[in-house]
Each structure stands twice: as C-alpha cells, then as structure tokens.
Design a protein around this motif. Structure first.
Motif, PDB file in Angstrom:
ATOM      1  N   GLY A 336       0.781  -1.238   0.000  1.00 16.05           N
ATOM      2  CA  GLY A 336       0.000   0.000   0.000  1.00 16.05           C
ATOM      3  C   GLY A 336       0.804   1.274   0.000  1.00 16.05           C
ATOM      4  N   ALA A 337       2.092   1.213  -0.319  1.00 21.98           N
ATOM      5  CA  ALA A 337       2.875   2.443  -0.447  1.00 21.98           C
ATOM      6  C   ALA A 337       2.496   3.137  -1.748  1.00 21.98           C
ATOM      7  CB  ALA A 337       4.370   2.120  -0.445  1.00 21.98           C
ATOM      8  N   VAL A 338       2.188   4.425  -1.689  1.00 19.36           N
ATOM      9  CA  VAL A 338       1.767   5.183  -2.878  1.00 19.36           C
ATOM     10  C   VAL A 338       2.656   6.406  -3.043  1.00 19.36           C
ATOM     11  CG1 VAL A 338      -0.115   6.472  -3.970  1.00 19.36           C
ATOM     12  CG2 VAL A 338      -0.621   4.408  -2.644  1.00 19.36           C
ATOM     13  N   ASP A 339       3.214   6.562  -4.223  1.00 25.07           N
ATOM     14  CA  ASP A 339       4.052   7.724  -4.540  1.00 25.07           C
ATOM     15  C   ASP A 339       3.532   8.397  -5.799  1.00 25.07           C
ATOM     16  OD1 ASP A 339       6.199   7.521  -2.536  1.00 25.07           O
ATOM     17  OD2 ASP A 339       6.622   5.616  -3.534  1.00 25.07           O
ATOM     18  N   VAL A 361       2.945   8.396   0.315  1.00 26.31           N
ATOM     19  CA  VAL A 361       2.117   7.775   1.340  1.00 26.31           C
ATOM     20  C   VAL A 361       2.733   6.438   1.726  1.00 26.31           C
ATOM     21  CG1 VAL A 361      -0.183   6.918   1.928  1.00 26.31           C
ATOM     22  CG2 VAL A 361       0.058   8.855   0.346  1.00 26.31           C
ATOM     23  N   ASN A 362       2.953   6.239   3.019  1.00 21.30           N
ATOM     24  CA  ASN A 362       3.521   4.982   3.506  1.00 21.30           C
ATOM     25  C   ASN A 362       2.419   3.936   3.674  1.00 21.30           C
ATOM     26  OD1 ASN A 362       6.215   6.004   3.761  1.00 21.30           O
ATOM     27  ND2 ASN A 362       5.566   7.072   5.639  1.00 21.30           N
ATOM     28  N   PRO A 363       2.777   2.650   3.634  1.00 18.11           N
ATOM     29  CA  PRO A 363       1.782   1.588   3.791  1.00 18.11           C
ATOM     30  C   PRO A 363       0.997   1.746   5.094  1.00 18.11           C
ATOM     31  CG  PRO A 363       3.865   0.664   3.074  1.00 18.11           C
ATOM     32  CD  PRO A 363       4.131   2.101   3.387  1.00 18.11           C
ATOM     33  N   GLY A 364      -0.315   1.589   5.005  1.00 21.65           N
ATOM     34  CA  GLY A 364      -1.160   1.622   6.196  1.00 21.65           C
ATOM     35  C   GLY A 364      -1.551   3.003   6.661  1.00 21.65           C
ATOM     36  N   VAL A 395       2.465   7.688 -11.080  1.00 19.92           N
ATOM     37  CA  VAL A 395       1.818   7.246  -9.846  1.00 19.92           C
ATOM     38  C   VAL A 395       2.304   5.828  -9.597  1.00 19.92           C
ATOM     39  CG1 VAL A 395      -0.356   6.786  -8.662  1.00 19.92           C
ATOM     40  CG2 VAL A 395      -0.214   8.677 -10.305  1.00 19.92           C
ATOM     41  N   LYS A 396       2.882   5.588  -8.425  1.00 23.35           N
ATOM     42  CA  LYS A 396       3.455   4.277  -8.121  1.00 23.35           C
ATOM     43  C   LYS A 396       2.790   3.664  -6.894  1.00 23.35           C
ATOM     44  CE  LYS A 396       8.017   5.479  -9.988  1.00 23.35           C
ATOM     45  NZ  LYS A 396       9.461   5.652  -9.687  1.00 23.35           N
ATOM     46  N   VAL A 397       2.585   2.362  -6.960  1.00 25.28           N
ATOM     47  CA  VAL A 397       2.117   1.591  -5.810  1.00 25.28           C
ATOM     48  C   VAL A 397       3.184   0.558  -5.495  1.00 25.28           C
ATOM     49  CG1 VAL A 397       0.396  -0.057  -4.984  1.00 25.28           C
ATOM     50  CG2 VAL A 397      -0.335   1.930  -6.310  1.00 25.28           C
ATOM     51  N   ASP A 398       3.677   0.591  -4.261  1.00 22.07           N
ATOM     52  CA  ASP A 398       4.787  -0.280  -3.844  1.00 22.07           C
ATOM     53  C   ASP A 398       5.983  -0.142  -4.791  1.00 22.07           C
ATOM     54  OD1 ASP A 398       3.175  -1.070  -1.829  1.00 22.07           O
ATOM     55  OD2 ASP A 398       2.939  -3.143  -2.464  1.00 22.07           O
ATOM     56  N   GLY A 399       6.229   1.096  -5.234  1.00 22.61           N
ATOM     57  CA  GLY A 399       7.384   1.382  -6.082  1.00 22.61           C
ATOM     58  C   GLY A 399       7.203   1.036  -7.543  1.00 22.61           C
ATOM     59  N   ARG A 400       6.033   0.555  -7.925  1.00 22.77           N
ATOM     60  CA  ARG A 400       5.806   0.164  -9.320  1.00 22.77           C
ATOM     61  C   ARG A 400       4.811   1.109  -9.976  1.00 22.77           C
ATOM     62  NH1 ARG A 400       4.880  -5.964 -11.594  1.00 22.77           N
ATOM     63  NH2 ARG A 400       4.568  -5.388 -13.786  1.00 22.77           N
ATOM     64  N   ASP A 401       5.203   1.647 -11.131  1.00 22.30           N
ATOM     65  CA  ASP A 401       4.323   2.532 -11.894  1.00 22.30           C
ATOM     66  C   ASP A 401       3.042   1.772 -12.226  1.00 22.30           C
ATOM     67  OD1 ASP A 401       3.057   4.108 -13.938  1.00 22.30           O
ATOM     68  OD2 ASP A 401       4.975   5.072 -14.343  1.00 22.30           O
ATOM     69  N   LEU A 487     -17.902  -3.157   0.715  1.00 21.50           N
ATOM     70  CA  LEU A 487     -16.468  -2.899   0.884  1.00 21.50           C
ATOM     71  C   LEU A 487     -15.898  -3.723   2.036  1.00 21.50           C
ATOM     72  CD1 LEU A 487     -13.896  -1.245   0.291  1.00 21.50           C
ATOM     73  CD2 LEU A 487     -14.758   0.481   1.872  1.00 21.50           C
ATOM     74  N   MET A 488     -16.628  -3.798   3.142  1.00 23.04           N
ATOM     75  CA  MET A 488     -16.133  -4.534   4.309  1.00 23.04           C
ATOM     76  C   MET A 488     -16.041  -6.033   4.028  1.00 23.04           C
ATOM     77  SD  MET A 488     -17.960  -2.555   7.496  1.00 23.04           S
ATOM     78  CE  MET A 488     -17.333  -0.966   8.072  1.00 23.04           C
ATOM     79  N   LEU A 489     -16.843  -6.504   3.094  1.00 23.14           N
ATOM     80  CA  LEU A 489     -16.789  -7.924   2.732  1.00 23.14           C
ATOM     81  C   LEU A 489     -15.543  -8.217   1.893  1.00 23.14           C
ATOM     82  CD1 LEU A 489     -18.197 -10.690   2.755  1.00 23.14           C
ATOM     83  CD2 LEU A 489     -19.431  -9.972   0.696  1.00 23.14           C
ATOM     84  N   ALA A 490     -15.208  -7.330   0.979  1.00 18.66           N
ATOM     85  CA  ALA A 490     -14.068  -7.568   0.083  1.00 18.66           C
ATOM     86  C   ALA A 490     -12.729  -7.314   0.781  1.00 18.66           C
ATOM     87  CB  ALA A 490     -14.186  -6.682  -1.150  1.00 18.66           C
ATOM     88  N   LEU A 491     -12.664  -6.237   1.554  1.00 17.87           N
ATOM     89  CA  LEU A 491     -11.471  -5.860   2.314  1.00 17.87           C
ATOM     90  C   LEU A 491     -10.165  -5.926   1.508  1.00 17.87           C
ATOM     91  CD1 LEU A 491     -11.915  -7.217   5.946  1.00 17.87           C
ATOM     92  CD2 LEU A 491     -11.951  -4.857   5.135  1.00 17.87           C
ATOM     93  N   PRO A 492     -10.013  -5.077   0.490  1.00 16.80           N
ATOM     94  CA  PRO A 492      -8.763  -5.016  -0.258  1.00 16.80           C
ATOM     95  C   PRO A 492      -7.697  -4.267   0.544  1.00 16.80           C
ATOM     96  CG  PRO A 492     -10.295  -3.387  -1.070  1.00 16.80           C
ATOM     97  CD  PRO A 492     -11.031  -4.167  -0.023  1.00 16.80           C
ATOM     98  N   PRO A 493      -6.428  -4.293   0.103  1.00 18.86           N
ATOM     99  CA  PRO A 493      -5.358  -3.676   0.897  1.00 18.86           C
ATOM    100  C   PRO A 493      -5.366  -2.153   0.904  1.00 18.86           C
ATOM    101  CG  PRO A 493      -4.495  -4.592  -1.155  1.00 18.86           C
ATOM    102  CD  PRO A 493      -5.914  -5.039  -1.046  1.00 18.86           C
TER     103      PRO A 493
END
Length: 575
Positions: A336-339, A361-364, A395-401, A487-493
């Motif tokens: 969940g790191a977002v840059d 944004v750091n994970p969590g 836009v990167k998530v966990d360092g990946r574009d 949303l609460m049923l799916a609970l994505p990261p």
C-alpha cells in the motif's frame, strides 16, 4: 461514417453466415420458380375453357391440382427462407449489440463522460432494432425480388419477345425514380436516429431526477424542453418518412402504366390471333409479378437507408479507441505504499488542472484530502484508480508505476465507497458479493453487521434475497450502508472513502466510524472529506486548491501553521 463503408462492414458481419445465406438463396430460388409457374398454369387453365359447353374438365382439374402442388411448394420454400433469414438478421444484431457493449466496457472513462448516456443506450437498443428490421426486409424481399424480376423476364421472352421488350425498356424509369428519392432519405434517417437518442437521454434524466424537478417546481420548464425535443424528433421523422414514402407510389404509378400498355398490346395480338387468351392471361400475370418486386425493392431500399444510418451510429461506438492495457501483475501482496511524483494532468489540454504534484504515502497510512469544490480531490482518486492516466510524471504503488500493471490488477487492490451510491438490479446478496463472489453467508452477515446494515436487511420481505431495482424502495442511507458492507466484505489492501457516510444519520455514523477504524488498520486509506471532524486522526492531510497541494501534514501540524487548512477548520467549528 460514409454509407459505403457502413455497408462493407455490414457485409463483413454477414460473412460467418455464408452457408445460411446460400441456403436462403436456394429457398428463395425455389419460391420464385414455384411462384412464376402459377401464371403459366393459370394460362393453361384458361385455354382448357374453350367456350360455352366446351370445357375440358379433366384437363382443367389436372391443372388445378398442379397449381395446388406448386402453391404448397411456394409455402414451404417461403417458410424455410424466412426462418433462415430471421436467424441471420437477429444473430447479426445480437453480435452488433454485444460488440458495442463490450467496447463500452473497454473505452476510456472520458469517452463515457463526454457522451450522452441516453443516446448510447438508444444506439445499442433502439438503433440495433431498427437495423434488424431493415436487414430482415433486405433478406426477405431483396433476394426474392431480384430473382423474380430475372425469372419473369425469361418467362415473358418465351411467350412473346416483342411485348417483353416493352416491359424491359420501361424498367430503368422505376429504378431512376427509386434511386433519386432514396438517395435523399439517408441523411433524414441519420438525423432521426440522433434526435431519438437525445429525447431518450432527456426522458431518462427527468425520470431519474423526478423528485428534484418536483421540488424545484421545474415541471413546466421540463415540459417545454420535452416539447422542443419531441417536436424536433417529429420533424426529422416526418421528413424521413415523407421522402421515403414517395418511392413506392412513384414506382407503382410507372408499373401500372407498363401493365396497362402490356394489356392493350396483348389484347390486340390476341384479337389478331398471334397469341391465345391463355397466353395473354399468363403474360399479364408475369407483368404483375414483374412490377411487384420493384415496389417491394423500393420499400426495402428505404428501410435499408434507415438500417445503414442506425448501423453507422452503432459502429461509432465500436470504433472508439479502447483503453490500452498491459497484463502486468503486482509481485506478491500489495503493502500500500503510494508515490505520486511530478504529476501533471488536465481533462482539457488547454486547461491545466494538476501540475507538478508530489505526494508520498507509507503503507497503512490514512490520508485525508480536503479543499473547496473543484480543487482536484476527485481527480486525484481518478488518477489513483487509472480512470484517467497522468499527462506527465508517475503514480506508483509499492514502487511500481501503475501503468505497468493491468487495470484489473490495480483496481482489485482498491475498495471504494463513494458519496453517490451504486447498486445494481439484483438481490442484496448479489450486490454485496460483487467484490467477493465466493463469500459465504457467514461472511456476508458479518460484514453487514459491521456496516450496521444487517438489521434493516433482515426486516425486508426476502432478507438477503430481496431483489433491488435501480430506483428501489430503500432510503439513500440504507443504500450507502449496503455499499459500505460490500467494501467490508471484500477488504482489499487499499481503501478510498469519498464522503462514505454522507447520507447516514449521526448516531449510525459514529458506530460505522468505529468499524471503519478497525477496517482501515493496516490498510492505506484515502479519505475525501468535507466534514473535517471525521479526519482529525488522519496520518496525513492534503489541502488542495486548483489542482495543487498547498498544505500537507497532520491535523495538529496544519493547525499550527495557521494556513488554509486552519482557516477551513475554524470556519466549520468556530463560526
């Protein structure tokens, strides 16, 4: 789209049905031959009636039996031809609808945003039906018509070449009239389809906003606007129908003149003894059969103009550029790191919205996005979800574009609850399990309890199997609770909450906020908020204005700065 290119594409759609088309042609040929046999048999029957008291009853009865047999063959040939033609046309229409809808699922969001939704629906449903009607007429009458014309010419030449020449010589007049009129109907049918789509969009909009229209007392204004659009459609439809309706009577008049000339010339020849009365009867029968296909074909041409106009509108959807996507996947679980690095974006090239945006944004972490209307908050979410792609930067998530992974891979890692609720026709259970189709009943109930939706669901007539319609009888707050439960049923990261509790009463909101806090623990969350009391515990608050992040920090830090955020906060709590 040009009519010629539309026709080529329609023919390409028909290619897989070549075998059926050949079979249809065979039955069409059988229909024509058996139909054209009847005037010959009628002539023979007449010749068996020599005069008063001189009737060859045995010969006449034999001919009548032949006529009955030929009529039976005609019936079955027409039946099987129509069945085949129905299969071809409705299969092609189904394919066309499916391709259009599939393309809609793959076009960029900006295409859907820029088009009238009612017009899109009109193209896929109404225009496809109109196209089917025209195509069906083409198969049913065009093939048989052309074959009938060729067959009657052959039979007439066999009976008397000179009379046949009269009919053939006058034929181009009918064709020229039909071509002249039909060539001018295409643009009117095109305009009719467009006006029909506009009216469909308006009706759909006014029905969905009926409460607001009534509240604002805008009923008369809505009525006046409807009358304008309705009159516009009436005008274009009237012109299309009027010009197309000129074709048939014009060609009928020419063919009636030809029939009269044939009758007069044939009568003189019969009196002179050059042909028998039976042959004249057959010839008049063929003259009638020869004229009939021209009248039908001109009607087909008119319908085909409409069909091609409708097909062109559907092809416009199919021709939309689809989203370019890759098949990349994230490596393992998403933390969940977002840059967002040096991001530029604009909906319209000449009007920049976001320029050189940098957010880490750091994970969590829980990130709140605040600011005035039009600041770019929703745009930021659109970029995160790749509803729109950045013009520059990344836009990167966990360092990946995120452009290096498939949209499905990206979006499956996000869960969204928006201010506007989205529920589909189907049961409550179907709606809740959209993000997790394999969820068990226990998981569904647990998620519903966490969202405080279980109690009202339980009281519905069929509980979780209650069927919802887009309008439905649920309140706006209940609909939003269902979206939260989903949303609460799916609970994505990673989570996106855009005023997720805006339609819920304060007491229930406080309870749900506790459930949200548990759900957000360990998950990167972006919260778009107007009520600042809900985001004071955020790890990071982004204050946006005109597409720029003007301030960034937590609640205490931003209050201490005494800047934009502090001013907005005090306006809500210290007024």
């Amino acid at each position: 789209m040009k009519k010629d290119s539309t026709m080529k594409r329609v023919l390409k759609l028909l290619k897989p049905y070549t075998g059926f088309i050949i079979l249809s042609l065979i039955f069409a040929l059988g229909t024509v031959i058996s139909t054209l046999m009847i005037p010959v048999l009628e002539g023979r029957a007449v010749d068996h009636i020599i005069g008063k008291g001189k009737v060859d009853f045995s010969g006449l009865l034999f001919v009548l039996k032949e006529i009955a047999a030929v009529a039976a063959v005609t019936f079955f040939c027409q039946l099987f031809m129509n069945l085949i033609n129905n299969h071809i046309t409705y299969s092609v229409a189904k394919t066309l609808r499916q391709r259009a809808f599939e393309r809609l699922l793959r076009v960029p969001v900006k295409v859907i945003d820029s088009e009238s939704h009612g017009d899109i629906a009109s193209r896929i449903v109404t225009d496809a039906d109109s196209f089917t009607d025209g195509l069906l007429l083409g198969f049913t009458q065009l093939f048989t018509g052309i074959m009938t014309i060729a067959g009657t010419i052959i039979f007439m030449i066999r009976i008397r070449f000179t009379i046949a020449l009269i009919v053939i010589a006058a034929t181009p007049v009918s064709l020229l009239i039909a071509k002249f009129i039909s060539g001018r109907t295409y643009r009117y049918f095109t305009q009719q389809s467009k006006d029909r789509g506009d009216l469909t969009e308006y009706i759909d909009e006014r029905i969905s906003l009926e409460d607001l229209v009534s509240q604002l007392g805008a009923g008369e204004l809505s009525k006046e606007e409807f009358v304008k659009k309705n009159n516009k459609l009436t005008d274009s439809a009237t012109k299309a129908t009027f010009y197309s309706s000129l074709t048939n009577p014009s060609t009928r008049f020419v063919n009636a003149v030809i029939y009269a000339v044939v009758g007069v010339v044939g009568a003189f020849l019969a009196v002179a003894g050059s042909i028998s009365v039976g042959e004249l009867t057959s010839f008049l029968g063929y003259a009638r059969e020869y004229a009939r296909p021209f009248n039908e074909i001109t009607g087909v041409i008119t319908e085909m103009q409409n069909a091609m106009a409708c097909a062109a509108r559907i092809f416009e959807i199919i021709d939309q550029d689809q989203v370019e996507d890759c098949d990349g996947e994230f490596d393992g679980e998403v933390k969940g790191a977002v840059d967002m690095e040096h991001v530029d974006f604009s909906y319209v090239p000449e009007k920049p919205l976001i320029t050189d945006l940098n957010v880490k944004v750091n994970p969590g972490e829980k990130v709140a996005i605040v600011g005035p209307t039009g600041a770019g908050k929703t745009t930021l979410i659109n970029l995160l979800m790749r509803f729109y792609d950045v013009n520059a930067g990344s836009v990167k998530v966990d360092g990946r574009d995120i452009r290096t992974v498939s949209r499905n891979a990206l979006r499956s890692r996000f869960g969204m609850v928006l201010q506007e609720t989205f529920l589909f026709s189907g049961t409550i259970r179907d709606n809740l399990t959209l993000g997790k189709p394999d969820a068990t009943d226990e998981e569904i109930i647990e998620a519903s309890k966490a969202a405080h939706a279980h109690e009202f669901i339980r009281k519905l007539p069929d509980g979780y199997d209650t069927v919802l319609s887009p309008s439905g009888t649920l309140s706006q707050g209940q609909k939003q609770l269902l979206c939260i439960a989903r949303l609460m049923l799916a609970l994505p990261p990673m989570l996106i909450l855009d005023e997720a509790t805006s339609s819920i009463d304060t007491r229930t909101e406080m309870k749900i906020q506790d459930a949200f806090n548990k759900m957000m623990k360990g998950r990167t969350t972006f919260v778009v908020a107007h009520r600042l009391q809900t985001i004071r515990d955020a790890d990071m608050i982004l204050y946006m204005e005109n597409g720029h992040v003007l301030e960034q920090g937590n609640h205490k830090e931003l209050l201490a700065k005494n800047g934009y955020y502090a001013k907005l906060y005090r306006s809500q709590f210290m007024s």
